[in-house]
Write a protein that holds these residues in place. Structure first.
Motif, PDB file in Angstrom:
ATOM      1  N   MET A   1       0.837  -1.189   0.000  1.00 10.36           N
ATOM      2  CA  MET A   1       0.000   0.000   0.000  1.00 10.36           C
ATOM      3  C   MET A   1       0.880   1.250   0.000  1.00 10.36           C
ATOM      4  O   MET A   1       1.925   1.297   0.645  1.00 10.36           O
ATOM      5  CB  MET A   1      -0.901   0.003   1.248  1.00 10.36           C
ATOM      6  N   PRO A   2       0.476   2.292  -0.719  1.00 16.88           N
ATOM      7  CA  PRO A   2       1.243   3.538  -0.698  1.00 16.88           C
ATOM      8  C   PRO A   2       1.096   4.222   0.660  1.00 16.88           C
ATOM      9  O   PRO A   2       0.165   3.921   1.424  1.00 16.88           O
ATOM     10  CB  PRO A   2       0.578   4.358  -1.806  1.00 16.88           C
ATOM     11  N   PRO A   3       1.997   5.149   0.982  1.00 18.43           N
ATOM     12  CA  PRO A   3       1.870   5.885   2.241  1.00 18.43           C
ATOM     13  C   PRO A   3       0.707   6.862   2.192  1.00 18.43           C
ATOM     14  O   PRO A   3       0.299   7.313   1.109  1.00 18.43           O
ATOM     15  CB  PRO A   3       3.201   6.621   2.348  1.00 18.43           C
ATOM     16  N   ARG A   4       0.187   7.188   3.351  1.00 25.33           N
ATOM     17  CA  ARG A   4      -0.862   8.210   3.409  1.00 25.33           C
ATOM     18  C   ARG A   4      -0.272   9.557   2.984  1.00 25.33           C
ATOM     19  O   ARG A   4       0.785   9.959   3.476  1.00 25.33           O
ATOM     20  CB  ARG A   4      -1.405   8.321   4.831  1.00 25.33           C
ATOM     21  N   PRO A   5      -0.905  10.254   2.054  1.00 26.16           N
ATOM     22  CA  PRO A   5      -0.350  11.536   1.598  1.00 26.16           C
ATOM     23  C   PRO A   5      -0.429  12.599   2.693  1.00 26.16           C
ATOM     24  O   PRO A   5      -1.259  12.505   3.606  1.00 26.16           O
ATOM     25  CB  PRO A   5      -1.236  11.899   0.404  1.00 26.16           C
ATOM     26  N   VAL A   6       0.416  13.595   2.573  1.00 21.24           N
ATOM     27  CA  VAL A   6       0.378  14.723   3.496  1.00 21.24           C
ATOM     28  C   VAL A   6      -0.326  15.920   2.858  1.00 21.24           C
ATOM     29  O   VAL A   6      -0.602  16.920   3.524  1.00 21.24           O
ATOM     30  CB  VAL A   6       1.793  15.127   3.955  1.00 21.24           C
ATOM     31  N   ALA A   7      -0.595  15.826   1.562  1.00 14.57           N
ATOM     32  CA  ALA A   7      -1.306  16.884   0.846  1.00 14.57           C
ATOM     33  C   ALA A   7      -2.162  16.250  -0.238  1.00 14.57           C
ATOM     34  O   ALA A   7      -1.840  15.178  -0.748  1.00 14.57           O
ATOM     35  CB  ALA A   7      -0.323  17.880   0.237  1.00 14.57           C
ATOM     36  N   LEU A   8      -3.260  16.918  -0.581  1.00 13.70           N
ATOM     37  CA  LEU A   8      -4.149  16.438  -1.636  1.00 13.70           C
ATOM     38  C   LEU A   8      -4.339  17.521  -2.688  1.00 13.70           C
ATOM     39  O   LEU A   8      -4.506  18.696  -2.365  1.00 13.70           O
ATOM     40  CB  LEU A   8      -5.524  16.054  -1.084  1.00 13.70           C
ATOM     41  N   ALA A   9      -4.328  17.106  -3.957  1.00 18.04           N
ATOM     42  CA  ALA A   9      -4.638  17.991  -5.072  1.00 18.04           C
ATOM     43  C   ALA A   9      -5.923  17.491  -5.724  1.00 18.04           C
ATOM     44  O   ALA A   9      -6.004  16.328  -6.130  1.00 18.04           O
ATOM     45  CB  ALA A   9      -3.496  17.999  -6.085  1.00 18.04           C
ATOM     46  N   PHE A  10      -6.922  18.345  -5.791  1.00 17.25           N
ATOM     47  CA  PHE A  10      -8.207  18.000  -6.407  1.00 17.25           C
ATOM     48  C   PHE A  10      -8.246  18.525  -7.833  1.00 17.25           C
ATOM     49  O   PHE A  10      -7.980  19.712  -8.082  1.00 17.25           O
ATOM     50  CB  PHE A  10      -9.365  18.630  -5.631  1.00 17.25           C
ATOM     51  N   ASP A  11      -8.583  17.643  -8.780  1.00 19.10           N
ATOM     52  CA  ASP A  11      -8.902  18.095 -10.126  1.00 19.10           C
ATOM     53  C   ASP A  11     -10.191  18.917 -10.036  1.00 19.10           C
ATOM     54  O   ASP A  11     -10.957  18.806  -9.070  1.00 19.10           O
ATOM     55  CB  ASP A  11      -9.088  16.892 -11.050  1.00 19.10           C
ATOM     56  N   VAL A  12     -10.451  19.742 -11.045  1.00 18.94           N
ATOM     57  CA  VAL A  12     -11.571  20.689 -10.952  1.00 18.94           C
ATOM     58  C   VAL A  12     -12.750  20.309 -11.854  1.00 18.94           C
ATOM     59  O   VAL A  12     -13.819  19.921 -11.384  1.00 18.94           O
ATOM     60  CB  VAL A  12     -11.088  22.124 -11.246  1.00 18.94           C
ATOM     61  N   LEU A  13     -12.582  20.415 -13.177  1.00 17.10           N
ATOM     62  CA  LEU A  13     -13.714  20.216 -14.085  1.00 17.10           C
ATOM     63  C   LEU A  13     -14.105  18.746 -14.172  1.00 17.10           C
ATOM     64  O   LEU A  13     -13.275  17.879 -14.455  1.00 17.10           O
ATOM     65  CB  LEU A  13     -13.373  20.753 -15.474  1.00 17.10           C
ATOM     66  N   ASP A  14     -15.368  18.485 -13.912  1.00 14.23           N
ATOM     67  CA  ASP A  14     -15.975  17.156 -13.873  1.00 14.23           C
ATOM     68  C   ASP A  14     -15.510  16.326 -12.687  1.00 14.23           C
ATOM     69  O   ASP A  14     -15.879  15.155 -12.570  1.00 14.23           O
ATOM     70  CB  ASP A  14     -15.768  16.383 -15.182  1.00 14.23           C
ATOM     71  N   THR A  15     -14.694  16.927 -11.806  1.00 10.90           N
ATOM     72  CA  THR A  15     -14.355  16.276 -10.540  1.00 10.90           C
ATOM     73  C   THR A  15     -15.035  17.040  -9.417  1.00 10.90           C
ATOM     74  O   THR A  15     -16.007  16.553  -8.825  1.00 10.90           O
ATOM     75  CB  THR A  15     -12.825  16.224 -10.332  1.00 10.90           C
ATOM     76  N   LEU A  16     -14.593  18.255  -9.128  1.00  8.68           N
ATOM     77  CA  LEU A  16     -15.298  19.096  -8.158  1.00  8.68           C
ATOM     78  C   LEU A  16     -16.546  19.733  -8.772  1.00  8.68           C
ATOM     79  O   LEU A  16     -17.564  19.893  -8.098  1.00  8.68           O
ATOM     80  CB  LEU A  16     -14.373  20.203  -7.643  1.00  8.68           C
ATOM     81  N   PHE A  17     -16.466  20.070 -10.057  1.00  7.43           N
ATOM     82  CA  PHE A  17     -17.550  20.810 -10.722  1.00  7.43           C
ATOM     83  C   PHE A  17     -18.030  20.067 -11.968  1.00  7.43           C
ATOM     84  O   PHE A  17     -17.305  19.993 -12.963  1.00  7.43           O
ATOM     85  CB  PHE A  17     -17.065  22.201 -11.136  1.00  7.43           C
ATOM     86  N   PRO A  18     -19.234  19.509 -11.949  1.00 10.20           N
ATOM     87  CA  PRO A  18     -19.767  18.837 -13.148  1.00 10.20           C
ATOM     88  C   PRO A  18     -19.981  19.831 -14.290  1.00 10.20           C
ATOM     89  O   PRO A  18     -20.408  20.968 -14.073  1.00 10.20           O
ATOM     90  CB  PRO A  18     -21.118  18.276 -12.666  1.00 10.20           C
ATOM     91  N   LEU A  19     -19.704  19.378 -15.512  1.00 13.68           N
ATOM     92  CA  LEU A  19     -19.922  20.207 -16.687  1.00 13.68           C
ATOM     93  C   LEU A  19     -21.344  20.079 -17.241  1.00 13.68           C
ATOM     94  O   LEU A  19     -21.737  20.860 -18.107  1.00 13.68           O
ATOM     95  CB  LEU A  19     -18.916  19.831 -17.780  1.00 13.68           C
ATOM     96  N   GLY A  20     -22.101  19.116 -16.742  1.00 16.68           N
ATOM     97  CA  GLY A  20     -23.445  18.860 -17.256  1.00 16.68           C
ATOM     98  C   GLY A  20     -24.336  20.083 -17.352  1.00 16.68           C
ATOM     99  O   GLY A  20     -25.079  20.235 -18.335  1.00 16.68           O
ATOM    100  N   PRO A  21     -24.319  20.994 -16.346  1.00 18.57           N
ATOM    101  CA  PRO A  21     -25.209  22.162 -16.417  1.00 18.57           C
ATOM    102  C   PRO A  21     -24.963  23.087 -17.604  1.00 18.57           C
ATOM    103  O   PRO A  21     -25.793  23.954 -17.883  1.00 18.57           O
ATOM    104  CB  PRO A  21     -24.923  22.884 -15.092  1.00 18.57           C
TER     105      PRO A  21
END
Length: 221
Positions: A1-21
């Protein structure tokens, strides 16, 4: 198993924000709904090509050029502007704020890492009330290349002062997982967009049905 990260990077379009609208803006412009999917695919194709070729095009340049291409250059300037403006007015997924907050409360540093231009992404996050939850907003322009080239992932790790293996990516795109894994990041994939993970890419380190599950799985490493 990989180590637990100390930082996270979130993708934006269609990950945090759906493009459907954006569909209603296509309908309002008289553009068939089916062309919206073609437009998204066209944008991805060109960003992938430019990730290899380089150049000084902005993400907006690519998005506008793709709109013109899929409509045979028949799209009215006002309709084009409306669709591009709509990208800055998207609403986040219902669990987006909770997922980001859970990472922060667990002591992880949180940023966004998108192919979109940094200023529009910052404005999008601010409108959604998410900007104060992230430490940084990274785009392809600042790294000199777009995902899935290694440079954006490595640049985010470098700015955060962490090793690539200490940075986790949260995304809904299989190609993004592939790029992040090659750059040495820990990867988390949300199934809300693609349903099944694309077979052509290496499996993510963790996965879940939505962003909340993915973050919980990364925190459990």
């Amino acid at each position: 198993m990989p180590p637990r990260p100390v930082a996270l990077a979130f993708d934006v379009l269609d990950t945090l924000f759906p493009l459907g609208p954006l569909e209603w803006r296509f309908r309002e412009a008289g553009i068939p709904r089916v062309l919206m999917t073609r437009w998204i695919d066209h944008v991805l194709r060109d960003t992938f090509a430019l990730a290899l070729l380089g150049g000084d095009r902005s993400f907006e340049d690519v998005a506008r050029g793709s709109l013109r291409d899929i409509t045979g250059h028949q799209i009215a300037p006002a309709a084009e502007d409306s669709i591009i403006e709509g990208m800055s007015r998207l609403e986040p997924r219902r669990e987006a704020a909770a997922a980001v907050t859970a990472a922060r409360e667990a002591g992880l540093r949180v940023v966004t890492l998108a192919n979109g231009d940094e200023l529009p992404t910052r404005e999008l996050l601010e409108r959604a009330g998410l900007l104060d939850l992230v430490e940084g907003v990274f785009g392809g322009a600042s790294a000199g290349a777009w995902k899935p080239a290694a440079a954006p992932y490595l640049a985010a790790a470098r700015v955060l002062g962490v090793e690539p293996r200490e940075l986790g990516l949260v995304t809904a795109h299989g190609w993004d997982v592939g790029g992040a894994r090659r750059a040495g990041l820990v990867t988390g994939w949300s199934a809300h967009l693609e349903g099944r993970f694309p077979a052509v890419f290496p499996e993510p380190d963790v996965s879940g049905r939505d962003l909340d599950q993915v973050v919980k799985a990364l925190l459990a490493l």
